[in-house]
Motif scaffolding. Structure first.
Motif, PDB file in Angstrom:
ATOM      1  N   PHE A  16       0.854  -1.185   0.000  1.00 10.81           N
ATOM      2  CA  PHE A  16       0.000   0.000   0.000  1.00 10.81           C
ATOM      3  C   PHE A  16       0.890   1.235   0.000  1.00 10.81           C
ATOM      4  O   PHE A  16       1.793   1.358   0.821  1.00 10.81           O
ATOM      5  N   ALA A  17       0.635   2.145  -0.927  1.00 13.11           N
ATOM      6  CA  ALA A  17       1.441   3.367  -1.034  1.00 13.11           C
ATOM      7  C   ALA A  17       0.527   4.583  -0.979  1.00 13.11           C
ATOM      8  O   ALA A  17      -0.545   4.606  -1.616  1.00 13.11           O
ATOM      9  N   TRP A  18       0.957   5.585  -0.233  1.00 14.14           N
ATOM     10  CA  TRP A  18       0.182   6.831  -0.115  1.00 14.14           C
ATOM     11  C   TRP A  18       1.131   7.958   0.223  1.00 14.14           C
ATOM     12  O   TRP A  18       2.128   7.774   0.937  1.00 14.14           O
ATOM     13  N   SER A  19       0.839   9.145  -0.256  1.00 16.07           N
ATOM     14  CA  SER A  19       1.601  10.337   0.095  1.00 16.07           C
ATOM     15  C   SER A  19       0.693  11.543  -0.032  1.00 16.07           C
ATOM     16  O   SER A  19      -0.279  11.538  -0.796  1.00 16.07           O
ATOM     17  N   GLY A  20       0.989  12.594   0.733  1.00 13.22           N
ATOM     18  CA  GLY A  20       0.177  13.806   0.708  1.00 13.22           C
ATOM     19  C   GLY A  20       0.109  14.454   2.067  1.00 13.22           C
ATOM     20  O   GLY A  20       0.872  14.125   2.986  1.00 13.22           O
ATOM     21  N   GLY A  21      -0.856  15.374   2.212  1.00 13.89           N
ATOM     22  CA  GLY A  21      -1.035  16.063   3.484  1.00 13.89           C
ATOM     23  C   GLY A  21      -1.864  15.236   4.458  1.00 13.89           C
ATOM     24  O   GLY A  21      -2.858  14.605   4.088  1.00 13.89           O
ATOM     25  N   VAL A  22      -1.458  15.223   5.731  1.00 16.41           N
ATOM     26  CA  VAL A  22      -2.154  14.439   6.761  1.00 16.41           C
ATOM     27  C   VAL A  22      -3.374  15.214   7.242  1.00 16.41           C
ATOM     28  O   VAL A  22      -3.246  16.366   7.679  1.00 16.41           O
ATOM     29  N   PRO A  23      -4.588  14.620   7.189  1.00 17.33           N
ATOM     30  CA  PRO A  23      -5.775  15.311   7.718  1.00 17.33           C
ATOM     31  C   PRO A  23      -5.771  15.302   9.252  1.00 17.33           C
ATOM     32  O   PRO A  23      -5.582  14.250   9.876  1.00 17.33           O
ATOM     33  N   GLY A  24      -5.968  16.453   9.849  1.00 21.14           N
ATOM     34  CA  GLY A  24      -5.957  16.548  11.317  1.00 21.14           C
ATOM     35  C   GLY A  24      -7.058  15.737  11.977  1.00 21.14           C
ATOM     36  O   GLY A  24      -6.863  15.148  13.035  1.00 21.14           O
ATOM     37  N   ALA A  25      -8.265  15.689  11.338  1.00 21.44           N
ATOM     38  CA  ALA A  25      -9.367  14.919  11.926  1.00 21.44           C
ATOM     39  C   ALA A  25      -9.019  13.443  12.018  1.00 21.44           C
ATOM     40  O   ALA A  25      -9.338  12.758  13.007  1.00 21.44           O
ATOM     41  N   ALA A  26      -8.343  12.916  10.979  1.00 20.93           N
ATOM     42  CA  ALA A  26      -7.960  11.502  10.994  1.00 20.93           C
ATOM     43  C   ALA A  26      -6.960  11.219  12.105  1.00 20.93           C
ATOM     44  O   ALA A  26      -7.017  10.164  12.762  1.00 20.93           O
ATOM     45  N   VAL A  27      -6.053  12.154  12.344  1.00 18.44           N
ATOM     46  CA  VAL A  27      -5.077  11.972  13.427  1.00 18.44           C
ATOM     47  C   VAL A  27      -5.784  11.963  14.784  1.00 18.44           C
ATOM     48  O   VAL A  27      -5.471  11.152  15.671  1.00 18.44           O
ATOM     49  N   ALA A  28      -6.749  12.872  14.976  1.00 19.33           N
ATOM     50  CA  ALA A  28      -7.485  12.918  16.247  1.00 19.33           C
ATOM     51  C   ALA A  28      -8.252  11.623  16.492  1.00 19.33           C
ATOM     52  O   ALA A  28      -8.257  11.069  17.596  1.00 19.33           O
ATOM     53  N   VAL A  29      -8.909  11.115  15.420  1.00 21.78           N
ATOM     54  CA  VAL A  29      -9.654   9.854  15.562  1.00 21.78           C
ATOM     55  C   VAL A  29      -8.701   8.696  15.847  1.00 21.78           C
ATOM     56  O   VAL A  29      -8.991   7.815  16.673  1.00 21.78           O
ATOM     57  N   ALA A  30      -7.534   8.693  15.160  1.00 16.62           N
ATOM     58  CA  ALA A  30      -6.567   7.620  15.390  1.00 16.62           C
ATOM     59  C   ALA A  30      -6.060   7.638  16.827  1.00 16.62           C
ATOM     60  O   ALA A  30      -5.841   6.578  17.434  1.00 16.62           O
ATOM     61  N   ALA A  31      -5.868   8.841  17.398  1.00 15.22           N
ATOM     62  CA  ALA A  31      -5.422   8.930  18.789  1.00 15.22           C
ATOM     63  C   ALA A  31      -6.485   8.403  19.754  1.00 15.22           C
ATOM     64  O   ALA A  31      -6.169   7.799  20.785  1.00 15.22           O
ATOM     65  N   LEU A  32      -7.753   8.624  19.404  1.00 15.94           N
ATOM     66  CA  LEU A  32      -8.853   8.148  20.258  1.00 15.94           C
ATOM     67  C   LEU A  32      -9.148   6.659  20.059  1.00 15.94           C
ATOM     68  O   LEU A  32      -9.761   6.024  20.927  1.00 15.94           O
ATOM     69  N   PHE A  33      -8.730   6.102  18.927  1.00 17.53           N
ATOM     70  CA  PHE A  33      -9.181   4.764  18.540  1.00 17.53           C
ATOM     71  C   PHE A  33      -8.815   3.675  19.550  1.00 17.53           C
ATOM     72  O   PHE A  33      -9.665   2.835  19.883  1.00 17.53           O
ATOM     73  N   PRO A  34      -7.576   3.571  20.083  1.00 16.81           N
ATOM     74  CA  PRO A  34      -7.287   2.519  21.074  1.00 16.81           C
ATOM     75  C   PRO A  34      -8.192   2.580  22.296  1.00 16.81           C
ATOM     76  O   PRO A  34      -8.674   1.542  22.775  1.00 16.81           O
ATOM     77  N   ALA A  35      -8.427   3.799  22.801  1.00 16.64           N
ATOM     78  CA  ALA A  35      -9.298   3.934  23.972  1.00 16.64           C
ATOM     79  C   ALA A  35     -10.729   3.527  23.645  1.00 16.64           C
ATOM     80  O   ALA A  35     -11.399   2.859  24.441  1.00 16.64           O
ATOM     81  N   LEU A  36     -11.213   3.919  22.459  1.00 20.38           N
ATOM     82  CA  LEU A  36     -12.580   3.557  22.076  1.00 20.38           C
ATOM     83  C   LEU A  36     -12.741   2.049  21.931  1.00 20.38           C
ATOM     84  O   LEU A  36     -13.761   1.482  22.335  1.00 20.38           O
ATOM     85  N   VAL A  37     -11.736   1.389  21.357  1.00 22.56           N
ATOM     86  CA  VAL A  37     -11.790  -0.072  21.229  1.00 22.56           C
ATOM     87  C   VAL A  37     -11.803  -0.732  22.600  1.00 22.56           C
ATOM     88  O   VAL A  37     -12.594  -1.645  22.880  1.00 22.56           O
ATOM     89  N   GLY A  38     -10.923  -0.261  23.511  1.00 27.25           N
ATOM     90  CA  GLY A  38     -10.880  -0.835  24.862  1.00 27.25           C
ATOM     91  C   GLY A  38     -12.175  -0.649  25.612  1.00 27.25           C
ATOM     92  O   GLY A  38     -12.694  -1.581  26.245  1.00 27.25           O
ATOM     93  N   LEU A  39     -12.756   0.559  25.533  1.00 31.05           N
ATOM     94  CA  LEU A  39     -14.010   0.830  26.243  1.00 31.05           C
ATOM     95  C   LEU A  39     -15.158   0.012  25.662  1.00 31.05           C
ATOM     96  O   LEU A  39     -16.036  -0.448  26.400  1.00 31.05           O
ATOM     97  N   SER A  40     -15.164  -0.186  24.345  1.00 30.25           N
ATOM     98  CA  SER A  40     -16.249  -0.958  23.732  1.00 30.25           C
ATOM     99  C   SER A  40     -16.145  -2.440  24.081  1.00 30.25           C
ATOM    100  O   SER A  40     -17.165  -3.110  24.288  1.00 30.25           O
ATOM    101  N   LEU A  41     -14.923  -2.973  24.171  1.00 25.20           N
ATOM    102  CA  LEU A  41     -14.763  -4.399  24.492  1.00 25.20           C
ATOM    103  C   LEU A  41     -15.149  -4.725  25.927  1.00 25.20           C
ATOM    104  O   LEU A  41     -15.508  -5.858  26.237  1.00 25.20           O
ATOM    105  N   ARG A  42     -15.069  -3.781  26.823  1.00 21.60           N
ATOM    106  CA  ARG A  42     -15.468  -4.055  28.215  1.00 21.60           C
ATOM    107  C   ARG A  42     -16.931  -3.705  28.449  1.00 21.60           C
ATOM    108  O   ARG A  42     -17.407  -3.743  29.582  1.00 21.60           O
ATOM    109  N   PHE A  43     -17.661  -3.371  27.380  1.00 20.58           N
ATOM    110  CA  PHE A  43     -19.067  -2.993  27.519  1.00 20.58           C
ATOM    111  C   PHE A  43     -19.863  -4.123  28.167  1.00 20.58           C
ATOM    112  O   PHE A  43     -19.763  -5.273  27.784  1.00 20.58           O
ATOM    113  N   GLY A  44     -20.666  -3.777  29.170  1.00 23.19           N
ATOM    114  CA  GLY A  44     -21.437  -4.770  29.919  1.00 23.19           C
ATOM    115  C   GLY A  44     -20.673  -5.375  31.073  1.00 23.19           C
ATOM    116  O   GLY A  44     -21.236  -6.108  31.877  1.00 23.19           O
ATOM    117  N   GLY A  45     -19.379  -5.100  31.160  1.00 27.50           N
ATOM    118  CA  GLY A  45     -18.586  -5.628  32.272  1.00 27.50           C
ATOM    119  C   GLY A  45     -17.598  -4.608  32.784  1.00 27.50           C
ATOM    120  O   GLY A  45     -16.479  -4.957  33.162  1.00 27.50           O
TER     121      GLY A  45
END
Length: 666
Positions: free
Chosen positions: A470-499
């Motif tokens: 996979f190849a890509w180049s260009g300007g980094v979108p700030g929104a994508a970076v913010a979501v990527a920073a939140l993504f590990p926490a969101l995955v962890g919180l969703s997996l413990r849902f109900g417990g």
């Protein structure tokens, strides 16, 4: 058999084989996990038992036998009593009752596992079958039930024990009830009665425990936690109430099947609070709170449920209520007699017997108030077991001081459920909730701040990615970076849902966060930025965001799971914590004398069905609750009047005397 005994050694040398029969426990399984190396020796310890002849007794769901193994250990072997086929009963109906009986026995075993090992509950060793009949092997507890204790410690002709002794027994009984709450998910006994509570006497005799003011109580018979067969000869079954409670001591919700939300009501610890209070009430008053043998004007029996819902429990009438029996009662209460003597010494003139009875009854009334709160008809109106234990402990500790206060006309040191101890616990729970909310708020704010900052700093940065075809180049979108920073926490919180408040939920969330973080870290490592500093900043932002997300989960786990477990472990009783007994008693000097009556034998009330039931460690005569079946008198008393009357007027004059020192004790 002799060959087996010779190998064991201990049993042979004790001479315990005489009067015993050999029993083989087949399909034995332990209630705990064992290694392959330890399992054979553990099983051998319990599969060959020597059961004492003539020492079997009927228990809740079966018959309990006193047994020993080859090492000479004392054990209790409980065998399921399978129901007999009734006249006219079909084979299918009988088979259904047998299956229900086996299921109830299985449920009893599972419930017992939860409490095995806690102080005050018989240790469970395993289960199996004897000649095809299910059995449970458990610890043999040598002692006597509260039925027998009440008869041995009675201080008057109505079978009442000293209010101070009743309060101490109640304190230790409610400590057992509170201890059941330490089990994960809680536990409700649902059939607490004097026959199911034992005072262990293998270490200290009953008299020694009375002197020390601390009782070694054991709660037995866990069959009522599961559905069981109705007892055809019991009072409850005669009134269409299935087994699961002893009517004299059970709360109303256990005595009717026509109550909204019954399934949830019968899981509440408030059931055991009511039953334990009824047991203490019988100790202090000589009878259960309600007369369940009353009949209507037409002669029809009143159902136990209606009897208990029709009116509040009668006020407790205790051993000091009758002036004409006070001296005889104090002669059997040396500790109370000493307190009375000390109170008399503070007076300018000796107090008369009637006044002394009123003064002592005023002190005893505090115990009645505590029990009355526990006997509330609604579950929400009853205090929790720990609060009652604290109240009864306060009553016991301050009893001598309150006797002096009552004699001198001063306000008593109060002891009511939900006092200072309960307020402190409520305050601690409230503080913990605020701390948990603050920690989660800080972690959430840090996570959001890191994500937004990373998005702003990286927005528009020139970068390229070439990985896995996979190849890509260009300007980094700030929104994508913010979501990527939140993504590990969101995955962890969703997996413990109900417990979110369980260990498993926390581990699932942590694992999900870690895996997601590792994947994003690899993607970031494969990227190339025009400015190397930007890659370092994004790496630090990703680490900070993952850490903030994990702290969000850790705050929930630590303050909802880990810390409460530590508190519970510290709260688990590890030994005797009662106060020391007062010195030897002296007879108080009252004006006037109580009359002397004839010596006669008195017994406790007959229990439902008149049957003797036994559980681990109960000797053959420990269950005799009726004089007609007991060849030896349990105790002798001097009863001038022959029958106890209602209590005289309370120490009302003392109520109106107010001081400025009400805050001296709580």
């Amino acid at each position: 058999m002799s060959g087996l005994v010779d190998k064991g050694g201990a049993l042979a040398s004790s001479g315990a084989v005489q009067g015993m029969r050999l029993v083989r426990v087949a399909d034995f399984s332990a209630p705990l996990s064992l290694s392959d190396a330890d399992r054979p020796s553990y099983v051998r310890r319990f599969v060959t038992l020597f059961v004492s002849q003539g020492q079997g007794h009927r228990g809740g769901t079966g018959r309990v036998e006193h047994a020993r193994n080859a090492q000479g250990e004392h054990l209790a072997l409980k065998l399921l009593s399978l129901p007999h086929r009734r006249d006219g009963e079909t084979e299918d109906d009988h088979a259904r009752r047998v299956r229900a009986s086996r299921a109830a026995f299985e449920r009893e075993y599972e419930c017992h596992i939860l409490l095995s090992g806690l102080k005050g509950f018989p240790r469970l060793y395993g289960r199996g079958t004897v000649d095809g009949v299910p059995c449970i092997v458990m610890e043999w507890v040598e002692g006597i039930t509260l039925d027998r204790v009440r008869r041995q410690l009675a201080v008057d002709g109505c079978g009442r024990v000293s209010p101070l002794v009743a309060a101490r027994l109640g304190r230790d009984l409610f400590d057992l009830v509170a201890r059941m709450g330490y089990v994960e998910g809680g536990f409700v006994h649902r059939d607490m009665s004097p026959r199911n509570v034992m005072v262990r006497t293998s270490r200290l005799s009953l008299e020694q425990q009375v002197d020390e003011g601390v009782f070694d109580l054991y709660l037995i018979d866990f069959g009522s936690s599961a559905e069981s067969e109705p007892r055809s000869t019991s009072f409850t079954s005669e009134n269409a109430v299935f087994r699961g409670a002893t009517a004299d001591f059970a709360p109303p919700e256990m005595l009717s099947d026509d109550i909204p939300g019954l399934a949830e009501l019968r899981k509440s610890p408030a059931i055991d609070v009511y039953a334990a209070a009824s047991v203490v009430y019988q100790l202090a008053c000589g009878c259960a709170p309600y007369d369940l043998h009353a009949v209507t004007e037409e002669g029809a029996p009143v159902s136990p449920y209606r009897a208990k819902m029709a009116a509040p429990a009668p006020a407790a009438v205790m051993a000091h209520a009758r002036a004409d029996e006070l001296l005889e009662a104090l002669a059997r209460e040396p500790e109370v007699a000493v307190a009375v003597q000390h109170a008399q010494d503070k007076l300018s003139a000796p107090m008369g017997v009637s006044e002394a009875a009123e003064a002592l009854s005023f002190v005893d009334e505090q115990l009645g108030i505590v029990l009355g709160d526990c006997l509330a008809r609604g579950q929400s109106d009853r205090p929790d077991a720990a609060a009652v234990r604290d109240a009864l402990s306060s009553f016991s500790i301050h009893y001598a001081d309150n006797v002096e206060r009552s004699f001198c006309g001063r306000p008593l040191v109060p002891c009511v459920p939900g006092g200072f101890a309960a307020s402190a616990l409520d305050m601690a729970d409230s503080t913990l909730a605020h701390v948990r909310l603050a920690c989660k708020g800080v972690a959430a704010a840090a996570l959001a701040g890191v994500a937004v900052s990373a998005g702003v700093l990286a927005n528009g940065a020139q970068a390229s990615l070439d990985a896995a075809g996979f190849a890509w180049s260009g300007g980094v979108p700030g929104a994508a970076v913010a979501v990527a920073a939140l993504f590990p926490a969101l995955v962890g919180l969703s997996l413990r849902f109900g417990g979110s408040r369980t260990t498993a939920g926390f581990l699932r969330g942590t694992a999900g966060l870690a895996v997601t973080f590792a994947a994003l870290w690899q993607v970031l490592a494969d990227m190339r930025f025009e400015a190397a500093a930007q890659q370092h900043l994004l790496s630090m932002a990703l680490v900070a965001a993952a850490a903030a997300g994990w702290c969000l989960m850790a705050a929930d786990f630590a303050l909802n799971v880990a810390l409460p477990q530590v508190i519970r472990r510290k709260a688990l009783p590890s030994g005797d914590d009662g106060e020391a007994a007062l010195p030897g008693a002296a007879a108080p000097a009252f004006e006037g004398k109580a009359g002397k009556g004839e010596t006669r034998q008195v017994c406790g009330p007959q229990d439902a069905g008149g049957r003797d039931v036994c559980e681990p460690g109960v000797s053959g005569d420990a269950r005799n609750g009726v004089c007609a079946t007991d060849p030896q008198p349990e105790y002798e008393i001097d009863d001038p009047a022959g029958k106890a009357s209602d209590a005289k007027s309370r120490f009302a004059g003392k109520r109106d005397v107010l001081d400025d020192d009400v805050s001296e004790g709580a």
